[in-house]
Design an enzyme around this catalytic site. Structure first.
Site, PDB file in Angstrom:
ATOM      1  N   LYS A  11       0.820  -1.224   0.000  1.00 39.73           N
ATOM      2  CA  LYS A  11       0.000   0.000   0.000  1.00 39.73           C
ATOM      3  C   LYS A  11       0.855   1.277   0.000  1.00 39.73           C
ATOM      4  CE  LYS A  11      -3.996  -2.091   2.366  1.00 39.73           C
ATOM      5  NZ  LYS A  11      -4.910  -1.981   3.544  1.00 39.73           N
ATOM      6  N   TYR A  51     -12.418  -2.107  -3.307  1.00 40.32           N
ATOM      7  CA  TYR A  51     -12.878  -2.233  -1.914  1.00 40.32           C
ATOM      8  C   TYR A  51     -14.405  -2.088  -1.795  1.00 40.32           C
ATOM      9  CZ  TYR A  51      -8.351  -2.388   0.556  1.00 40.32           C
ATOM     10  OH  TYR A  51      -7.130  -2.764   1.085  1.00 40.32           O
ATOM     11  N   PHE A  59     -15.178   4.184   7.221  1.00 44.41           N
ATOM     12  CA  PHE A  59     -13.814   4.511   6.805  1.00 44.41           C
ATOM     13  C   PHE A  59     -13.614   4.419   5.284  1.00 44.41           C
ATOM     14  CE2 PHE A  59     -13.909   0.046   8.252  1.00 44.41           C
ATOM     15  CZ  PHE A  59     -13.535  -0.606   7.082  1.00 44.41           C
ATOM     16  N   ARG A  87      -1.902 -14.136   4.900  1.00 43.57           N
ATOM     17  CA  ARG A  87      -2.582 -13.417   5.996  1.00 43.57           C
ATOM     18  C   ARG A  87      -1.749 -13.531   7.290  1.00 43.57           C
ATOM     19  NH1 ARG A  87      -6.900 -10.051   4.706  1.00 43.57           N
ATOM     20  NH2 ARG A  87      -7.034 -10.013   6.968  1.00 43.57           N
ATOM     21  N   THR A  93      -5.152  -6.785  11.061  1.00 39.64           N
ATOM     22  CA  THR A  93      -5.478  -5.507  10.404  1.00 39.64           C
ATOM     23  C   THR A  93      -4.967  -4.315  11.206  1.00 39.64           C
ATOM     24  OG1 THR A  93      -7.481  -6.577   9.566  1.00 39.64           O
ATOM     25  CG2 THR A  93      -7.396  -4.163   9.445  1.00 39.64           C
ATOM     26  N   ARG A 104       2.742  -6.122   9.320  1.00 36.74           N
ATOM     27  CA  ARG A 104       2.031  -4.999   9.934  1.00 36.74           C
ATOM     28  C   ARG A 104       2.628  -4.615  11.283  1.00 36.74           C
ATOM     29  NH1 ARG A 104      -3.953  -6.854   7.764  1.00 36.74           N
ATOM     30  NH2 ARG A 104      -4.081  -5.385   6.025  1.00 36.74           N
ATOM     31  N   ASN A 114      -1.944   0.463   6.792  1.00 34.21           N
ATOM     32  CA  ASN A 114      -1.367  -0.763   7.350  1.00 34.21           C
ATOM     33  C   ASN A 114      -0.548  -1.593   6.356  1.00 34.21           C
ATOM     34  OD1 ASN A 114      -3.463  -1.746   5.881  1.00 34.21           O
ATOM     35  ND2 ASN A 114      -4.595  -2.633   7.597  1.00 34.21           N
ATOM     36  N   HIS A 117      -2.275  -5.353   1.655  1.00 31.87           N
ATOM     37  CA  HIS A 117      -3.577  -6.023   1.500  1.00 31.87           C
ATOM     38  C   HIS A 117      -3.308  -7.467   1.120  1.00 31.87           C
ATOM     39  CE1 HIS A 117      -7.563  -7.152   0.038  1.00 31.87           C
ATOM     40  NE2 HIS A 117      -6.913  -7.740  -0.946  1.00 31.87           N
ATOM     41  N   GLU A 128      -9.993 -10.725  -7.238  1.00 34.80           N
ATOM     42  CA  GLU A 128      -8.997  -9.654  -7.064  1.00 34.80           C
ATOM     43  C   GLU A 128      -7.823  -9.815  -8.042  1.00 34.80           C
ATOM     44  OE1 GLU A 128     -10.039  -8.851  -2.351  1.00 34.80           O
ATOM     45  OE2 GLU A 128      -8.048  -9.583  -2.881  1.00 34.80           O
TER      46      GLU A 128
HETATM   47  P1  DAT Z   1      -7.739  -6.518   6.015  1.00 33.02           P
HETATM   48  O1  DAT Z   1      -6.977  -5.509   5.184  1.00 33.02           O
HETATM   49  O2  DAT Z   1      -6.897  -7.052   7.168  1.00 33.02           O
HETATM   50  O3  DAT Z   1      -8.335  -7.617   5.185  1.00 33.02           O
HETATM   51  P2  DAT Z   1     -10.427  -5.410   6.240  1.00 33.02           P
HETATM   52  O4  DAT Z   1     -10.767  -6.178   5.005  1.00 33.02           O
HETATM   53  O5  DAT Z   1     -11.338  -5.550   7.429  1.00 33.02           O
HETATM   54  O6  DAT Z   1      -8.935  -5.744   6.737  1.00 33.02           O
HETATM   55  O7  DAT Z   1     -10.370  -3.845   5.907  1.00 33.02           O
HETATM   56  C1  DAT Z   1      -9.805  -3.391   4.690  1.00 33.02           C
HETATM   57  C2  DAT Z   1      -8.974  -2.180   4.970  1.00 33.02           C
HETATM   58  O8  DAT Z   1      -9.820  -1.116   5.428  1.00 33.02           O
HETATM   59  C3  DAT Z   1      -7.933  -2.329   6.098  1.00 33.02           C
HETATM   60  O9  DAT Z   1      -6.749  -2.946   5.659  1.00 33.02           O
HETATM   61  C4  DAT Z   1      -7.719  -0.916   6.499  1.00 33.02           C
HETATM   62  C5  DAT Z   1      -9.121  -0.306   6.383  1.00 33.02           C
HETATM   63  N1  DAT Z   1      -9.819  -0.364   7.670  1.00 33.02           N
HETATM   64  C6  DAT Z   1     -10.401  -1.439   8.241  1.00 33.02           C
HETATM   65  N2  DAT Z   1     -10.934  -1.141   9.444  1.00 33.02           N
HETATM   66  C7  DAT Z   1     -10.672   0.186   9.626  1.00 33.02           C
HETATM   67  C8  DAT Z   1     -10.950   1.121  10.671  1.00 33.02           C
HETATM   68  N3  DAT Z   1     -11.612   0.747  11.766  1.00 33.02           N
HETATM   69  N4  DAT Z   1     -10.511   2.393  10.509  1.00 33.02           N
HETATM   70  C9  DAT Z   1      -9.855   2.786   9.395  1.00 33.02           C
HETATM   71  N5  DAT Z   1      -9.559   1.962   8.371  1.00 33.02           N
HETATM   72  C10 DAT Z   1      -9.959   0.683   8.487  1.00 33.02           C
HETATM   73 MG    MG Z   2      -9.888  -7.638   3.835  1.00 34.47          MG
END
Ligand code: DAT
Ligand code: MG
Length: 140
Positions: A11, A51, A59, A87, A93, A104, A114, A117, A128
Site C-alpha cells: 500500500k 474495496y 472509513f 494473511r 489488520t 504490519r 497498514n 492487502h 482480485e
Molecule cells: P484486512 O486488510 O486485514 O483484510 P479489512 O478487510 O477488514 O482488513 O479492511 C480493509 C482495509 O480497510 C484495512 O486494511 C484498512 C481499512 N480499515 C479497516 N478497518 C478500519 C478502521 N476501523 N478504521 C480505518 N480503516 C480501516
Molecule cells: Mg480484507
C-alpha cells in the site's frame, strides 16, 4: 494442502517509505513466490471498485483516498496454502494487535495505513487477481 494464488498489494504508506523490497523478502522467506508484480497508481474510483465490499463502512472514503494517494505495488503470490499463509505473514489488520515479526507489526503506521492487502478466501483471490492481471501476466 493445495497450491494457491492470492492477490497482495503493497500500500501507499509502504511504497512511500521504500519498503517494497523488505516486504517482498518477508513473503519469500515464508515460501511465497511472487509470480506477477507491477507498480500502478490507482484512481480513487478504481480503489472504490476494489474495496466495494466496504462501501457502507465509515472509513470507506478515507480508505479509497489513501489507496489513491501514492503508487501501490500489486502482486500475485503463489504457494502451499498461499491465502492463509499470506494473511499470517501480514499480521492483524490493526498493527497494535499484529503478532511480532509480521509485516504490519514491523511496518504499519495505523489501522488505516497498514502497509499491505491480502485476499481473504479463494473466491475473493480469484476476483482480485482478475481485477489487476490478465492470464498472460501470470507466470508460474
Ligand atoms: P484486512 O486488510 O486485514 O483484510 P479489512 O478487510 O477488514 O482488513 O479492511 C480493509 C482495509 O480497510 C484495512 O486494511 C484498512 C481499512 N480499515 C479497516 N478497518 C478500519 C478502521 N476501523 N478504521 C480505518 N480503516 C480501516
Ligand atoms: Mg480484507
Amino acid at each position: 494442502m493445495a497450491i494457491e494464488r492470492t492477490l497482495s498489494i503493497i500500500k501507499p504508506d509502504a511504497t512511500k517509505r521504500n519498503l517494497t523490497g523488505k516486504i517482498n523478502a518477508k513473503f519469500e522467506d515464508a515460501g511465497l513466490r511472487i509470480v506477477a508484480q507491477k507498480r500502478i497508481h490507482l484512481t480513487k474510483d478504481q480503489a472504490g471498485v476494489f474495496y466495494a465490499v466496504h462501501k457502507e463502512r465509515p472509513f470507506f472514503d478515507e480508505l479509497t483516498s489513501f489507496m489513491a494517494s501514492e503508487p501501490v505495488v500489486v502482486q500475485v503470490l503463489e504457494g502451499e496454502n498461499a491465502i492463509a499463509k499470506n494473511r499470517e505473514v501480514m499480521g492483524a489488520t490493526n498493527p497494535a494487535e499484529a503478532a511480532a515479526g509480521t509485516i504490519r507489526a514491523e511496518f504499519a503506521e495505523s489501522v488505516g495505513e497498514n502497509s499491505v492487502h491480502g485476499s481473504d478466501a479463494p473466491e475473493t483471490a480469484a476476483v482480485e487477481i482478475a481485477y489487476f492481471f490478465s492470464g498472460l501476466e501470470l507466470v508460474g
